[in-house]
Motif scaffolding. Structure first.
Motif, PDB file in Angstrom:
ATOM      1  N   ARG A  10       0.849  -1.188   0.000  1.00 45.95           N
ATOM      2  CA  ARG A  10       0.000   0.000   0.000  1.00 45.95           C
ATOM      3  C   ARG A  10       0.884   1.237   0.000  1.00 45.95           C
ATOM      4  N   ILE A  11       0.281   2.312  -0.485  1.00 47.58           N
ATOM      5  CA  ILE A  11       0.941   3.610  -0.470  1.00 47.58           C
ATOM      6  C   ILE A  11      -0.061   4.622   0.067  1.00 47.58           C
ATOM      7  N   GLN A  12       0.406   5.817   0.366  1.00 46.19           N
ATOM      8  CA  GLN A  12      -0.451   6.817   1.011  1.00 46.19           C
ATOM      9  C   GLN A  12      -1.022   7.830   0.029  1.00 46.19           C
ATOM     10  N   SER A  13      -1.108   7.469  -1.241  1.00 48.27           N
ATOM     11  CA  SER A  13      -1.675   8.328  -2.281  1.00 48.27           C
ATOM     12  C   SER A  13      -2.560   7.487  -3.182  1.00 48.27           C
ATOM     13  N   ASP A  14      -3.485   8.157  -3.883  1.00 49.31           N
ATOM     14  CA  ASP A  14      -4.252   7.466  -4.907  1.00 49.31           C
ATOM     15  C   ASP A  14      -3.312   7.048  -6.034  1.00 49.31           C
ATOM     16  N   GLU A  15      -3.562   5.867  -6.622  1.00 50.56           N
ATOM     17  CA  GLU A  15      -2.749   5.385  -7.737  1.00 50.56           C
ATOM     18  C   GLU A  15      -3.667   5.025  -8.896  1.00 50.56           C
ATOM     19  N   LEU A  16      -3.464   5.685 -10.020  1.00 50.59           N
ATOM     20  CA  LEU A  16      -4.246   5.428 -11.230  1.00 50.59           C
ATOM     21  C   LEU A  16      -3.425   4.537 -12.150  1.00 50.59           C
ATOM     22  N   TRP A  17      -3.967   3.361 -12.469  1.00 52.52           N
ATOM     23  CA  TRP A  17      -3.313   2.400 -13.357  1.00 52.52           C
ATOM     24  C   TRP A  17      -3.858   2.591 -14.769  1.00 52.52           C
ATOM     25  N   HIS A  18      -2.960   2.530 -15.788  1.00 52.71           N
ATOM     26  CA  HIS A  18      -3.328   2.696 -17.191  1.00 52.71           C
ATOM     27  C   HIS A  18      -2.786   1.499 -17.975  1.00 52.71           C
ATOM     28  N   PHE A  19      -3.627   0.845 -18.750  1.00 54.20           N
ATOM     29  CA  PHE A  19      -3.164  -0.260 -19.591  1.00 54.20           C
ATOM     30  C   PHE A  19      -2.462   0.301 -20.822  1.00 54.20           C
ATOM     31  N   HIS A  20      -1.297  -0.314 -21.170  1.00 55.87           N
ATOM     32  CA  HIS A  20      -0.574   0.083 -22.381  1.00 55.87           C
ATOM     33  C   HIS A  20      -0.519  -1.036 -23.419  1.00 55.87           C
ATOM     34  N   ALA A  21      -0.049  -2.237 -23.041  1.00 56.11           N
ATOM     35  CA  ALA A  21       0.175  -3.279 -24.049  1.00 56.11           C
ATOM     36  C   ALA A  21       0.292  -4.642 -23.393  1.00 56.11           C
ATOM     37  N   GLY A  22       0.153  -5.688 -24.222  1.00 55.66           N
ATOM     38  CA  GLY A  22       0.350  -7.055 -23.758  1.00 55.66           C
ATOM     39  C   GLY A  22      -0.933  -7.691 -23.252  1.00 55.66           C
ATOM     40  N   ASP A  23      -0.755  -8.589 -22.297  1.00 58.16           N
ATOM     41  CA  ASP A  23      -1.886  -9.319 -21.723  1.00 58.16           C
ATOM     42  C   ASP A  23      -2.619  -8.454 -20.697  1.00 58.16           C
ATOM     43  N   SER A  24      -3.832  -8.857 -20.376  1.00 56.15           N
ATOM     44  CA  SER A  24      -4.603  -8.166 -19.341  1.00 56.15           C
ATOM     45  C   SER A  24      -3.929  -8.361 -17.984  1.00 56.15           C
ATOM     46  N   GLU A  50      -1.290 -14.585 -24.691  1.00 56.79           N
ATOM     47  CA  GLU A  50      -0.350 -14.859 -25.778  1.00 56.79           C
ATOM     48  C   GLU A  50       0.943 -14.058 -25.724  1.00 56.79           C
ATOM     49  N   HIS A  51       0.957 -12.930 -25.003  1.00 56.64           N
ATOM     50  CA  HIS A  51       2.118 -12.044 -25.040  1.00 56.64           C
ATOM     51  C   HIS A  51       3.202 -12.400 -24.016  1.00 56.64           C
ATOM     52  N   GLY A  52       2.822 -12.919 -22.870  1.00 52.81           N
ATOM     53  CA  GLY A  52       3.793 -13.247 -21.828  1.00 52.81           C
ATOM     54  C   GLY A  52       4.194 -12.066 -20.964  1.00 52.81           C
ATOM     55  N   TYR A  53       3.548 -10.924 -21.181  1.00 51.74           N
ATOM     56  CA  TYR A  53       3.841  -9.739 -20.373  1.00 51.74           C
ATOM     57  C   TYR A  53       2.613  -8.828 -20.364  1.00 51.74           C
ATOM     58  N   ALA A  54       2.591  -7.918 -19.405  1.00 50.46           N
ATOM     59  CA  ALA A  54       1.606  -6.837 -19.366  1.00 50.46           C
ATOM     60  C   ALA A  54       2.371  -5.560 -19.048  1.00 50.46           C
ATOM     61  N   LEU A  55       2.181  -4.528 -19.854  1.00 51.57           N
ATOM     62  CA  LEU A  55       2.813  -3.230 -19.642  1.00 51.57           C
ATOM     63  C   LEU A  55       1.726  -2.230 -19.286  1.00 51.57           C
ATOM     64  N   VAL A  56       1.898  -1.592 -18.140  1.00 52.09           N
ATOM     65  CA  VAL A  56       0.951  -0.581 -17.675  1.00 52.09           C
ATOM     66  C   VAL A  56       1.719   0.661 -17.255  1.00 52.09           C
ATOM     67  N   GLY A  57       0.965   1.698 -16.986  1.00 54.92           N
ATOM     68  CA  GLY A  57       1.518   2.900 -16.391  1.00 54.92           C
ATOM     69  C   GLY A  57       0.795   3.147 -15.085  1.00 54.92           C
ATOM     70  N   CYS A  58       1.467   3.752 -14.138  1.00 55.22           N
ATOM     71  CA  CYS A  58       0.856   4.105 -12.857  1.00 55.22           C
ATOM     72  C   CYS A  58       1.156   5.570 -12.571  1.00 55.22           C
ATOM     73  N   THR A  59       0.086   6.329 -12.310  1.00 56.34           N
ATOM     74  CA  THR A  59       0.213   7.736 -11.951  1.00 56.34           C
ATOM     75  C   THR A  59      -0.226   7.879 -10.503  1.00 56.34           C
ATOM     76  N   VAL A  60       0.600   8.523  -9.687  1.00 56.08           N
ATOM     77  CA  VAL A  60       0.337   8.647  -8.252  1.00 56.08           C
ATOM     78  C   VAL A  60       0.240  10.128  -7.898  1.00 56.08           C
ATOM     79  N   ALA A  61      -0.826  10.474  -7.146  1.00 57.36           N
ATOM     80  CA  ALA A  61      -0.997  11.862  -6.703  1.00 57.36           C
ATOM     81  C   ALA A  61      -1.536  11.878  -5.284  1.00 57.36           C
ATOM     82  N   PRO A  62      -0.930  12.625  -4.357  1.00 61.55           N
ATOM     83  CA  PRO A  62       0.385  13.250  -4.477  1.00 61.55           C
ATOM     84  C   PRO A  62       1.440  12.207  -4.834  1.00 61.55           C
TER      85      PRO A  62
END
Length: 172
Positions: A64-78, A124-136
């Motif tokens: 856990r962290i002390q900020s909201d975390e927004l996850w964004h899907f980019h590529a690969g598997d779910s 099928e991809h063997g990976y999942a690439l996401v982005g995470c934005t944290v604020a603060p």
């Protein structure tokens, strides 16, 4: 088990490094704007962002962290992001390519202070690439890996899920 070739290419191309919770990451943004947070006030970046990659059987262990975390899907598997809610339930967000899978979303939020973990959905991809934005903005000083015993005691109804995604023991 060696990583999928596509995952290795992404790790190299994006300059990713191992993350303490599992997987690979690289910070891509740290806001120059600073905010005050907490009592006593501590200065933090207004927001931060990372690339985060899970490959093969790697997972993001309960933390856990002390900020909201927004996850964004980019590529690969779910990717399933499991959140332990305040009422004791588990909410699972499935990030993925929504145009190909109606059960997925492109973005999901993990509220500040909640325990959460993530795992790649085999595909099928063997990976999942996401982005995470944290604020603060994210700071490792506010990052907490779960104590397995305490988490299992508090959320015993979800023991199998919790056990499967517990932090791996540190190698001395």
């Amino acid at each position: 088990m060696p990583l999928a070739a596509a995952a290795l290419r992404l790790i190299a191309r994006l300059g990713l490094e191992p993350h303490p919770e599992g997987g690979f990451y690289r910070e891509t943004y740290r806001s120059e704007e600073r905010i005050q947070r907490g009592i006593p006030p501590v200065e933090r970046a207004a927001a931060t962002a990372i690339y985060y990659l899970l490959a093969d059987d790697a997972y993001s262990a309960w933390h856990r962290i002390q900020s909201d975390e927004l996850w964004h899907f980019h590529a690969g598997d779910s990717l399933n992001v499991h959140v332990l809610e305040a009422d004791g339930t588990v909410r699972t967000h499935r990030l993925g390519h929504t145009a190909h899978d109606a059960m997925t979303v492109y973005q999901a939020v993990v509220p500040a202070g909640r325990w959460f973990a993530a795992e790649r959905v085999p595909g099928e991809h063997g990976y999942a690439l996401v982005g995470c934005t944290v604020a603060p903005g994210f700071e490792f000083s506010e990052f907490e890996l779960a104590d397995g015993g305490a988490l299992l005691a508090k959320y015993s109804a979800h023991g199998d899920l919790i056990q499967r995604l517990l932090p791996k023991p540190s190698v001395p």
